[in-house]
Enzyme design. Structure first.
Site, PDB file in Angstrom:
ATOM      1  CB  THR A  72      -0.972  -0.125   1.236  1.00 26.70           C
ATOM      2  OG1 THR A  72      -1.750  -1.132   0.924  1.00 26.70           O
ATOM      3  CG2 THR A  72      -1.688   1.264   1.512  1.00 26.70           C
ATOM      4  CG  ASN A 152      -6.024  -8.237  -5.439  1.00 32.11           C
ATOM      5  OD1 ASN A 152      -5.882  -7.337  -6.417  1.00 32.11           O
ATOM      6  ND2 ASN A 152      -6.670  -7.953  -4.321  1.00 32.11           N
ATOM      7  CD  GLN A 180      -1.921 -11.470  -4.601  1.00 34.04           C
ATOM      8  OE1 GLN A 180      -1.587 -12.463  -4.451  1.00 34.04           O
ATOM      9  NE2 GLN A 180      -2.526 -10.571  -3.322  1.00 34.04           N
ATOM     10  CB  SER A 200       3.252  -6.649   0.161  1.00 37.33           C
ATOM     11  OG  SER A 200       2.855  -6.791   1.441  1.00 37.33           O
ATOM     12  CG  HIS A 202       1.745  -9.240   4.353  1.00 35.09           C
ATOM     13  ND1 HIS A 202       0.422  -9.639   4.021  1.00 35.09           N
ATOM     14  CD2 HIS A 202       1.634  -8.122   3.853  1.00 35.09           C
ATOM     15  CE1 HIS A 202      -0.465  -9.062   3.573  1.00 35.09           C
ATOM     16  NE2 HIS A 202       0.634  -7.783   3.565  1.00 35.09           N
ATOM     17  CB  CYS A 328     -18.384  -8.094   1.830  1.00 37.87           C
ATOM     18  SG  CYS A 328     -18.233  -9.738   2.210  1.00 37.87           S
TER      19      CYS A 328
END
Ligand code: PLP
Length: 387
Positions: A72, A152, A180, A200, A202, A328
């Site tokens: 981000t 993603n 990704q 990223s 993680h 969602c």
């Protein structure tokens, strides 16, 4: 209850070797990397060793890697600074981007008056690159193209080499969110001429709170977090030495085992497709998700032929973690932009998308448990509909 974890595109468990490497640094390397005495310089040397590691993987120079806190932050920095410091007046992006790209682009429109142009995908999630070319041809405005490498939610892979070449041809900047794909496939940025990319840790069994931005030399990008002169003044703040070590260790392991892990996950994905097709007649797979080569091997996006907005919760009660990646995202009530972009109204009304994402630790018995649980939920849902 045995847990089945099938949300590796959201985050992955830390590997023991990564934890060990981080604990070792936490215990021994407390020096501030900006200090001139030896304990500080040792910490600095550790950061540089890991920067060289990342640069070697991407086939770029170490100076082009800026450590950040996450994907981000990297994406924010690249987009915001392109507008504020590189004179970008128009951004071409898509409704398929991660929220951190989508929201930043929207903010650049609202706060800086940047023109925002969306490239719309077709029902498979593909983009018309001829359309991109015509957009690039027909504007005098300095342009940034921001199109992710792998989606993603549905896993579609974009030919970023081709997009980068188009951007070069028309003198536009190209940012690709590679969160990704970094550490999951080879990436050679001496051939793929992206200007900016993001990562990223993680997402590949490294720690949360560690990532990097790839910023091509000579781009002139500046940082958005100012203060000290860390990270060549592109990202002020005392470096997260432990996180950087974890990122480097996780990358080492991912690169060393890349083929083995990819084969394992391709196998798991094929098995999942076979099992779910058998247990849930009418199931569909979104985008290119069920194909080899055009989709992430880590991810399978399914469309269940019945409506059940509570399915994530019901699977969780059976010990299975998946992402609904649909009606969602992360508990938000709003429908996902990605699903709204590729599904028909009828599918949105009558079907349930689910994102299943794998790691090298996923086993066929995990998939058996998922298939059984989904079959039970399907039967209960249909029974309820018929009452
Ligand atoms: N971009 C993509 C494609 C992602 O999948 C994610 C995480 O879900 C991000 C960016 C954000 O990464 P981070 O969690 O490190 O901020």
């Amino acid at each position: 209850m045995d847990r089945v974890y099938l949300d590796n595109a959201a985050t992955t468990p830390l590997l023991e070797e990564v934890i060990d490497a981080m604990v070792d640094v936490m215990k021994t390397q407390y020096g501030n990397p900006s200090s001139t005495y030896s304990i500080g310089q040792e910490a600095k040397a550790i950061i540089e060793e890991n920067r060289r590691k990342v640069a070697a993987y991407l086939n770029v120079t170490p100076a082009e890697i800026i450590f950040t806190s996450c994907g981000t932050e990297s994406n924010n920095m690249i987009i915001r600074s392109s507008v504020d410091n590189l004179g970008v007046q128009r951004i071409i992006t898509s409704p398929m981007e991660h929220k951190c790209v989508a929201e930043t682009c929207l903010e650049m429109k609202k706060m800086r008056g940047v023109e925002l142009v969306y490239l719309r995908p077709d029902s498979k999630g593909d983009f018309d690159l001829a359309k991109l070319e015509s957009l690039l041809q027909n504007s005098e405005k300095k342009t940034l193209v921001s199109l992710m490498h792998a989606n993603n939610e549905i896993g579609n892979l974009l030919d970023i080499e081709k997009v980068a070449a188009l951007c070069k041809q028309y003198d536009a900047l190209y940012h690709s969110d590679t969160v990704q794909t970094v550490a999951h496939m080879p990436l050679d940025f001496s051939k793929i001429m992206v200007d900016f990319a993001s990562c990223s840790a993680h997402k590949f069994h490294g720690p949360k709170g560690a990532g990097f931005a790839f910023i091509r030399k000579s781009s002139g990008l500046k940082g958005i977090i100012v203060g000290g002169s860390q990270e060549r003044s592109l990202r002020a703040g005392t470096e997260n030495v432990t996180g950087i070590v974890g990122l480097g260790k996780a990358l080492d392991i991912a690169v060393e085992h890349m083929n083995e892990y990819a084969n394992h996950m391709e196998d798991i994905k094929a098995y999942t497709i076979e099992k779910l097709t058998e247990k849930i007649p009418g199931i569909l797979f979104n985008g290119h998700s069920a194909e080899r080569g055009t989709s992430l091997y880590t991810l399978l996006s399914v469309l269940l032929p019945f409506k059940n907005p509570l399915i994530g919760l019901q699977l969780d009660m059976k010990g299975i973690a998946v992402s609904q990646g649909s009606a969602c995202s992360s508990g938000a009530a709003k429908p996902s932009m990605v699903m709204m972009s590729i599904l028909t109204d009828e599918q949105m009304d009558n079907c349930t998308p689910l994102r299943l994402s794998f790691s090298h630790m996923t086993s066929k018995s995990d998939i058996d448990a998922l298939a059984k649980a989904l079959e039970e939920i399907k039967e209960a849902t249909i029974e309820k509909m018929n009452v």
